[in-house]
Scaffold this motif. Structure first.
Motif, PDB file in Angstrom:
ATOM      1  N   GLY A   1       0.792  -1.225   0.000  1.00  0.00           N
ATOM      2  CA  GLY A   1       0.000   0.000   0.000  1.00  0.00           C
ATOM      3  C   GLY A   1       0.825   1.276   0.000  1.00  0.00           C
ATOM      4  N   GLU A   2       2.168   1.156   0.031  1.00  0.00           N
ATOM      5  CA  GLU A   2       2.995   2.355   0.112  1.00  0.00           C
ATOM      6  C   GLU A   2       3.999   2.495  -1.029  1.00  0.00           C
ATOM      7  OE1 GLU A   2       4.142   3.451   4.194  1.00  0.00           O
ATOM      8  OE2 GLU A   2       3.140   1.592   4.784  1.00  0.00           O
ATOM      9  N   GLY A   3       3.970   1.591  -1.996  1.00  0.00           N
ATOM     10  CA  GLY A   3       4.950   1.591  -3.071  1.00  0.00           C
ATOM     11  C   GLY A   3       4.807   2.693  -4.091  1.00  0.00           C
ATOM     12  N   ASP A   4       3.642   3.320  -4.184  1.00  0.00           N
ATOM     13  CA  ASP A   4       3.441   4.361  -5.188  1.00  0.00           C
ATOM     14  C   ASP A   4       3.748   5.759  -4.671  1.00  0.00           C
ATOM     15  OD1 ASP A   4       2.619   2.515  -7.077  1.00  0.00           O
ATOM     16  OD2 ASP A   4       0.510   2.696  -6.534  1.00  0.00           O
ATOM     17  N   GLY A   5       4.014   5.893  -3.388  1.00  0.00           N
ATOM     18  CA  GLY A   5       4.216   7.215  -2.803  1.00  0.00           C
ATOM     19  C   GLY A   5       5.626   7.748  -2.990  1.00  0.00           C
TER      20      GLY A   5
ATOM     21  N   LEU B   1       3.547  13.902   1.281  1.00  0.00           N
ATOM     22  CA  LEU B   1       3.374  13.068   0.096  1.00  0.00           C
ATOM     23  C   LEU B   1       3.265  13.999  -1.107  1.00  0.00           C
ATOM     24  CD1 LEU B   1       2.848  10.273  -1.206  1.00  0.00           C
ATOM     25  CD2 LEU B   1       0.421  10.613  -0.660  1.00  0.00           C
ATOM     26  N   VAL B   2       4.183  13.858  -2.059  1.00  0.00           N
ATOM     27  CA  VAL B   2       4.238  14.751  -3.218  1.00  0.00           C
ATOM     28  C   VAL B   2       3.528  14.143  -4.420  1.00  0.00           C
ATOM     29  CG1 VAL B   2       5.798  15.906  -4.846  1.00  0.00           C
ATOM     30  CG2 VAL B   2       6.373  15.827  -2.418  1.00  0.00           C
ATOM     31  N   SER B   3       3.722  12.855  -4.656  1.00  0.00           N
ATOM     32  CA  SER B   3       3.057  12.213  -5.789  1.00  0.00           C
ATOM     33  C   SER B   3       2.691  10.782  -5.419  1.00  0.00           C
ATOM     34  CB  SER B   3       3.950  12.243  -7.039  1.00  0.00           C
ATOM     35  OG  SER B   3       5.095  11.455  -6.854  1.00  0.00           O
ATOM     36  N   GLY B   4       1.732  10.248  -6.156  1.00  0.00           N
ATOM     37  CA  GLY B   4       1.238   8.907  -5.879  1.00  0.00           C
ATOM     38  C   GLY B   4       0.228   8.926  -4.740  1.00  0.00           C
ATOM     39  N   THR B   5      -0.280   7.760  -4.444  1.00  0.00           N
ATOM     40  CA  THR B   5      -1.199   7.601  -3.311  1.00  0.00           C
ATOM     41  C   THR B   5      -0.681   6.454  -2.458  1.00  0.00           C
ATOM     42  OG1 THR B   5      -2.613   6.086  -4.542  1.00  0.00           O
ATOM     43  CG2 THR B   5      -3.223   8.440  -4.579  1.00  0.00           C
ATOM     44  N   ILE B   6      -1.011   6.501  -1.175  1.00  0.00           N
ATOM     45  CA  ILE B   6      -0.624   5.424  -0.265  1.00  0.00           C
ATOM     46  C   ILE B   6      -1.835   5.010   0.565  1.00  0.00           C
ATOM     47  CG2 ILE B   6       1.812   6.090  -0.150  1.00  0.00           C
ATOM     48  CD1 ILE B   6       1.205   7.281   2.664  1.00  0.00           C
ATOM     49  N   THR B   7      -1.875   3.742   0.888  1.00  0.00           N
ATOM     50  CA  THR B   7      -2.891   3.189   1.784  1.00  0.00           C
ATOM     51  C   THR B   7      -2.149   2.321   2.790  1.00  0.00           C
ATOM     52  OG1 THR B   7      -4.438   3.151  -0.078  1.00  0.00           O
ATOM     53  CG2 THR B   7      -5.107   1.962   1.905  1.00  0.00           C
ATOM     54  N   PRO B   8      -1.511   2.956   3.771  1.00  0.00           N
ATOM     55  CA  PRO B   8      -0.717   2.188   4.737  1.00  0.00           C
ATOM     56  C   PRO B   8      -1.595   1.344   5.654  1.00  0.00           C
ATOM     57  CG  PRO B   8      -0.517   4.577   5.108  1.00  0.00           C
ATOM     58  CD  PRO B   8      -1.476   4.376   4.002  1.00  0.00           C
ATOM     59  N   TRP B   9      -0.996   0.295   6.230  1.00  0.00           N
ATOM     60  CA  TRP B   9      -1.717  -0.620   7.111  1.00  0.00           C
ATOM     61  C   TRP B   9      -2.381   0.106   8.266  1.00  0.00           C
ATOM     62  CZ3 TRP B   9      -0.578  -0.633  12.183  1.00  0.00           C
ATOM     63  CH2 TRP B   9       0.632  -0.056  12.561  1.00  0.00           C
ATOM     64  N   TRP B  10      -1.762   1.164   8.777  1.00  0.00           N
ATOM     65  CA  TRP B  10      -2.266   1.850   9.958  1.00  0.00           C
ATOM     66  C   TRP B  10      -3.417   2.803   9.653  1.00  0.00           C
ATOM     67  CZ3 TRP B  10      -1.628   6.897   8.875  1.00  0.00           C
ATOM     68  CH2 TRP B  10      -0.583   7.256   8.018  1.00  0.00           C
ATOM     69  N   SER B  11      -3.783   2.959   8.364  1.00  0.00           N
ATOM     70  CA  SER B  11      -4.817   3.933   7.993  1.00  0.00           C
ATOM     71  C   SER B  11      -6.226   3.354   7.989  1.00  0.00           C
ATOM     72  CB  SER B  11      -4.511   4.513   6.612  1.00  0.00           C
ATOM     73  OG  SER B  11      -4.753   3.547   5.597  1.00  0.00           O
ATOM     74  N   ASP B  12      -6.372   2.074   8.361  1.00  0.00           N
ATOM     75  CA  ASP B  12      -7.689   1.420   8.349  1.00  0.00           C
ATOM     76  C   ASP B  12      -8.373   1.544   6.997  1.00  0.00           C
ATOM     77  OD1 ASP B  12      -7.491   0.561  11.013  1.00  0.00           O
ATOM     78  OD2 ASP B  12      -8.266   2.469  11.764  1.00  0.00           O
ATOM     79  N   GLY B  13      -7.581   1.409   5.916  1.00  0.00           N
ATOM     80  CA  GLY B  13      -8.132   1.430   4.565  1.00  0.00           C
ATOM     81  C   GLY B  13      -8.222   2.807   3.932  1.00  0.00           C
ATOM     82  N   GLU B  14      -7.906   3.869   4.674  1.00  0.00           N
ATOM     83  CA  GLU B  14      -7.953   5.216   4.105  1.00  0.00           C
ATOM     84  C   GLU B  14      -6.764   5.417   3.173  1.00  0.00           C
ATOM     85  OE1 GLU B  14      -8.100   9.929   5.433  1.00  0.00           O
ATOM     86  OE2 GLU B  14      -8.081   8.384   6.969  1.00  0.00           O
ATOM     87  N   THR B  15      -7.042   5.981   1.993  1.00  0.00           N
ATOM     88  CA  THR B  15      -5.997   6.277   1.017  1.00  0.00           C
ATOM     89  C   THR B  15      -5.622   7.749   1.133  1.00  0.00           C
ATOM     90  OG1 THR B  15      -6.747   4.546  -0.478  1.00  0.00           O
ATOM     91  CG2 THR B  15      -5.437   6.326  -1.452  1.00  0.00           C
TER      92      THR B  15
END
Length: 127
Positions: free
Chosen positions: A48-52, A70-84
């Motif tokens: 979930g963090e490879g595009d950031g 965060l400058v480009s890409g999106t991330i959905t880290p494990w700690w975000s409870d699914g929030e991108t």
């Protein structure tokens, strides 16, 4: 705040470890993952963090915090409870509890040097 201790990569730095500069304005990506249970590293960004791609906005080493955006890409880290999170998202690195418990003689930034790498910029992906 990101709790890096739970990001899933081994403290034993290999010669292939990428360079990570801790200074304001540095662009970086996550390229390895740390597992605090096994105290080991694996290649590849955490799920979930490879595009950031991020930029350091403030460094306070005595205060043990490094702010970034965060400058480009999106991330959905494990700690975000699914929030991108999208460009403009701001957060900070602080000492990772699990990493520091596993490596009591390490500097708190040693983990960052193992899992992050500096890049020239955060150009948007070509379309």
């Amino acid at each position: 705040m990101i709790r890096l201790a739970t990001l899933a990569l081994a403290l034993g730095a290999t010669p292939a470890t990428a360079e990570f500069l801790i200074e304001e304005g540095t662009y970086f990506v996550m390229y390895r993952d740390y597992d605090h249970v096994t105290n080991s590293f694996t290649d590849g960004a955490p799920e979930g963090e490879g595009d950031g791609c991020f930029q350091i906005t403030r460094v306070d080493l005595p205060g043990k915090t490094i702010d970034f955006t965060l400058v480009s890409g999106t991330i959905t880290p494990w700690w975000s409870d699914g929030e991108t999170f999208h460009p403009g998202f701001q957060n900070a690195f602080v000492p990772a509890i699990g990493f520091m418990e596993n490596n009591p003689d390490a500097e708190w930034t040693d983990l960052l040097h193992e899992i992050l790498k500096t890049v020239p910029d955060c150009a948007p992906p070509a379309s």
